[in-house]
Design a protein around this motif. Structure first.
Motif, short mmCIF file in Angstrom:
data_model
loop_
_atom_site.label_atom_id
_atom_site.label_comp_id
_atom_site.label_asym_id
_atom_site.label_seq_id
_atom_site.Cartn_x
_atom_site.Cartn_y
_atom_site.Cartn_z
N THR A 55 -1.65 27.56 42.46
CA THR A 55 -0.55 27.29 41.52
C THR A 55 0.39 28.49 41.39
O THR A 55 1.27 28.50 40.53
CB THR A 55 -1.09 26.93 40.12
N LYS A 56 0.22 29.47 42.25
CA LYS A 56 1.08 30.66 42.29
C LYS A 56 1.10 31.41 40.96
O LYS A 56 2.13 32.00 40.59
CB LYS A 56 2.50 30.27 42.69
N GLY A 57 0.01 31.37 40.22
CA GLY A 57 -0.07 32.10 38.96
C GLY A 57 0.81 31.53 37.86
O GLY A 57 1.06 32.20 36.86
N MET A 58 1.25 30.28 38.01
CA MET A 58 2.16 29.69 37.03
C MET A 58 1.44 28.85 35.97
O MET A 58 2.01 28.51 34.95
CB MET A 58 3.20 28.80 37.75
N MET A 59 0.14 28.49 36.25
CA MET A 59 -0.58 27.61 35.34
C MET A 59 -1.88 28.27 34.89
O MET A 59 -2.83 28.38 35.66
CB MET A 59 -0.89 26.28 36.04
N PRO A 60 -1.95 28.75 33.64
CA PRO A 60 -3.19 29.35 33.15
C PRO A 60 -4.26 28.28 32.95
O PRO A 60 -4.03 27.27 32.27
CB PRO A 60 -2.77 29.98 31.81
N ILE A 100 -18.09 15.77 46.71
CA ILE A 100 -17.10 16.11 47.74
C ILE A 100 -16.08 14.98 47.89
O ILE A 100 -14.88 15.22 48.02
CB ILE A 100 -17.80 16.40 49.08
N SER A 101 -16.55 13.73 47.87
CA SER A 101 -15.62 12.60 48.00
C SER A 101 -14.61 12.58 46.86
O SER A 101 -13.43 12.26 47.06
CB SER A 101 -16.41 11.28 48.04
N VAL A 102 -15.06 12.93 45.66
CA VAL A 102 -14.14 13.02 44.52
C VAL A 102 -13.11 14.12 44.76
O VAL A 102 -11.90 13.94 44.53
CB VAL A 102 -14.92 13.30 43.22
N GLY A 103 -13.57 15.28 45.23
CA GLY A 103 -12.67 16.39 45.47
C GLY A 103 -11.63 16.09 46.53
O GLY A 103 -10.43 16.39 46.36
N VAL A 104 -12.06 15.47 47.64
CA VAL A 104 -11.12 15.12 48.71
C VAL A 104 -10.07 14.14 48.21
O VAL A 104 -8.86 14.30 48.46
CB VAL A 104 -11.89 14.52 49.91
N THR A 105 -10.51 13.12 47.47
CA THR A 105 -9.57 12.11 46.95
C THR A 105 -8.58 12.73 45.98
O THR A 105 -7.37 12.45 46.05
CB THR A 105 -10.34 10.98 46.26
N LEU A 106 -9.07 13.59 45.08
CA LEU A 106 -8.18 14.23 44.11
C LEU A 106 -7.18 15.14 44.80
O LEU A 106 -6.00 15.19 44.43
CB LEU A 106 -9.00 15.02 43.09
N ALA A 107 -7.63 15.87 45.83
CA ALA A 107 -6.71 16.74 46.57
C ALA A 107 -5.62 15.92 47.26
O ALA A 107 -4.44 16.32 47.28
CB ALA A 107 -7.49 17.56 47.60
N MET A 108 -6.00 14.76 47.81
CA MET A 108 -5.01 13.89 48.45
C MET A 108 -4.00 13.36 47.43
O MET A 108 -2.80 13.29 47.70
CB MET A 108 -5.72 12.74 49.16
N VAL A 109 -4.50 12.99 46.25
CA VAL A 109 -3.59 12.55 45.18
C VAL A 109 -2.64 13.68 44.81
O VAL A 109 -1.44 13.46 44.60
CB VAL A 109 -4.39 12.10 43.95
N GLY A 110 -3.16 14.91 44.77
CA GLY A 110 -2.31 16.07 44.46
C GLY A 110 -1.19 16.24 45.46
O GLY A 110 -0.05 16.55 45.08
N VAL A 112 0.19 13.85 47.29
CA VAL A 112 1.16 12.78 47.08
C VAL A 112 2.03 13.07 45.86
O VAL A 112 3.26 12.92 45.90
CB VAL A 112 0.43 11.43 46.90
N VAL A 113 1.40 13.51 44.77
CA VAL A 113 2.16 13.82 43.55
C VAL A 113 3.14 14.95 43.80
O VAL A 113 4.27 14.94 43.29
CB VAL A 113 1.19 14.18 42.41
N HIS A 114 2.74 15.94 44.58
CA HIS A 114 3.61 17.09 44.84
C HIS A 114 4.90 16.66 45.53
O HIS A 114 5.98 17.19 45.23
CB HIS A 114 2.86 18.10 45.71
N ILE A 254 4.67 21.41 38.94
CA ILE A 254 3.47 21.95 39.60
C ILE A 254 2.23 21.08 39.33
O ILE A 254 1.11 21.51 39.60
CB ILE A 254 3.19 23.41 39.18
N THR A 255 2.45 19.87 38.81
CA THR A 255 1.32 18.96 38.57
C THR A 255 0.57 18.69 39.87
O THR A 255 -0.66 18.65 39.90
CB THR A 255 1.80 17.65 37.96
N GLY A 256 1.30 18.47 40.95
CA GLY A 256 0.67 18.22 42.24
C GLY A 256 -0.20 19.37 42.68
O GLY A 256 -1.29 19.17 43.22
N ARG A 257 0.26 20.59 42.44
CA ARG A 257 -0.53 21.77 42.80
C ARG A 257 -1.82 21.85 41.98
O ARG A 257 -2.88 22.19 42.50
CB ARG A 257 0.29 23.05 42.58
N THR A 258 -1.74 21.51 40.69
CA THR A 258 -2.94 21.58 39.86
C THR A 258 -3.97 20.53 40.30
O THR A 258 -5.17 20.82 40.35
CB THR A 258 -2.60 21.36 38.36
N LEU A 259 -3.50 19.34 40.63
CA LEU A 259 -4.41 18.30 41.11
C LEU A 259 -5.05 18.70 42.43
O LEU A 259 -6.26 18.52 42.63
CB LEU A 259 -3.66 16.97 41.26
#
Length: 426
Positions: A55-60, A100-110, A112-114, A254-259
């Motif tokens: 998140t480049k240090g933008m989201m605590p 892991i399947s949850v993490g992969v899916t959430l990263a993919m959603v991130g 798309v959102v980005h 930066i919502t996509g980055r957080t996801l």
């Protein structure tokens, strides 16, 4: 502000406060699932540092253990491990594969959102659906809480009472640490009753790496885990909006980055034997109280947590917490997860006089609480998966038919005044 810096002694002090804030809840998750506490803490530390980088240090934010994963992990492992006992290795490996399947899916959603934005999530998952999914995960866990409570009812009641009293007696930081304080009081009561075994503590080394475990995969368990993605999406978006409100900045970009960061962290945790991660409300409370949003404090929190995870004796002390204490804490915690969904409904003013909203929530909750099960072609879908799918499908189908037929109450309310204006007086 996130990019601003204080003196290092003050920064380290605030970082330590964040570690304390996340500590009780983060450790409770591996204790309730039988996962190694030190391993979980290790991956929350690594995940937090990666989150700050992505998140480049933008989201605590501190990425603590996700409660959303308790139910699917328990469904795979059977919540069979009480404190100090090792899970059956294959069951733990399969649970890790689900994480892991949850993490992969959430990263993919991130991703798309980005690139696309969050509007499509809001359409797919309106508040009535999100609230139902969050609620049903907590309520589905109720039987697991009773299993622990029944082993030591007195200890469980003492733990529950300590949590509740701490919440209303203390103000500020102590009030926010009610679960941690309640667990400490319950632990003391359990020790006085001879329910705590310190054998493993004496055998553990002072310094060493946590225990890592390889994952395994079974497509039959995907239906248990993937609904948790909806919960993590809701938590991350809520975190972004909370920090935006407190800092007065628009952080939606930066919502996509957080996801993606949370998904990557969850995937990493599952790969090595840690619980999945999520942004933590406890740490939002610290930010609200201190008005300090500097991400350097979270950098310090991650480093402090990493150091603690490399002290095996510390992890074994945590693992000695007995079932009665876990049952008391779980009773409060699972109920709180269930009511977080209700909170989403209240804050978004979901209208349950509208039969679309009413039926969406009603069917989804009963499917999850009763733990409906469906096993097509060797795959197994239980209450959480079926309840989540019910919430999404029922809402979208009923909404679509109501719009087609012109019976959607929300549309009628919106167009009513316009019709009145166009109707000439008698």
């Amino acid at each position: 502000m996130p990019e601003e810096r204080m003196s290092w002694p003050r920064t380290v002090g605030i970082g330590a406060q964040h570690v304390i804030a996340m500590f009780g809840a983060t450790f409770l998750v591996p204790l309730l699932t039988g996962f190694p506490p030190s391993t979980t803490l290790f991956f929350t530390a690594i995940g937090t540092l990666l989150f700050l980088l992505i998140t480049k240090g933008m989201m605590p934010s501190y990425l603590g253990s996700s409660f959303g994963l308790l139910a699917p992990i328990g469904a795979v492992t059977g919540f069979s491990a009480s404190s100090g006992e090792d899970l059956e290795p294959q069951a733990m490996a399969l649970a890790q594969g689900g994480i892991i399947s949850v993490g992969v899916t959430l990263a993919m959603v991130g991703l798309v959102v980005h690139f696309v934005g969050v509007r499509w999530i809001e359409i797919t998952m309106p508040p009535v659906v999100t609230g139902a999914i969050v609620s049903l995960i907590g309520l589905n866990l109720a039987p697991a809480a009773w299993d622990w409570v029944s082993q030591a009812p007195l200890t469980a009641v003492i733990t529950i009472a300590a949590i509740l009293v701490t919440t209303v007696v203390f103000r500020g930081m102590l009030g926010r640490l009610s679960i941690l304080i309640g667990v400490l009081v319950g632990y003391t009561a359990a020790w006085a009753q001879g329910q705590v075994d310190f054998t493993t503590v004496g055998e553990a080394d002072w310094v060493g790496l946590p225990a890592f475990h390889a994952p395994a995969f079974d497509l039959g368990y995907l239906g248990l885990f993937l609904p948790v993605v909806f919960v993590l999406i809701a938590e991350n978006i809520g975190h972004v909006k909370s920090v935006s409100a407190m800092t007065g900045r628009d952080l939606d970009k930066i919502t996509g980055r957080t996801l993606f960061a949370d998904g990557f962290s969850t995937m990493l945790a599952g790969s090595g034997g840690g619980s999945g991660t999520t942004t933590y409300a406890e740490n939002i409370g610290v930010m609200a109280a201190t008005r300090i949003f500097s991400t350097a404090a979270y950098l310090c929190a991650g480093v402090i947590a990493l150091i603690l995870s490399l002290l095996p004796k510390f992890g074994e002390i945590i693992a000695t917490i007995p079932p009665g204490v876990l049952g008391g804490a779980a009773t409060v915690l699972y109920g709180m997860i269930g009511l977080l969904g209700v909170r989403i409904w209240v804050e978004n003013r979901v209208d349950f006089s509208n039969p679309i909203n009413l039926n969406t929530a009603a069917v989804a909750l009963i499917v999850a609480i009763a733990n409906f099960t469906w096993t097509p072609g060797g795959l197994q879908f239980e209450g959480i998966a079926l309840g989540s799918a019910s919430a999404i499908i029922i809402y979208q189908v009923m909404r679509g038919i109501a719009k087609w037929r012109g019976t959607d109450q929300d549309d009628l309310i919106e167009t009513g005044p316009e019709i009145a204006e166009r109707t000439p007086p008698a």
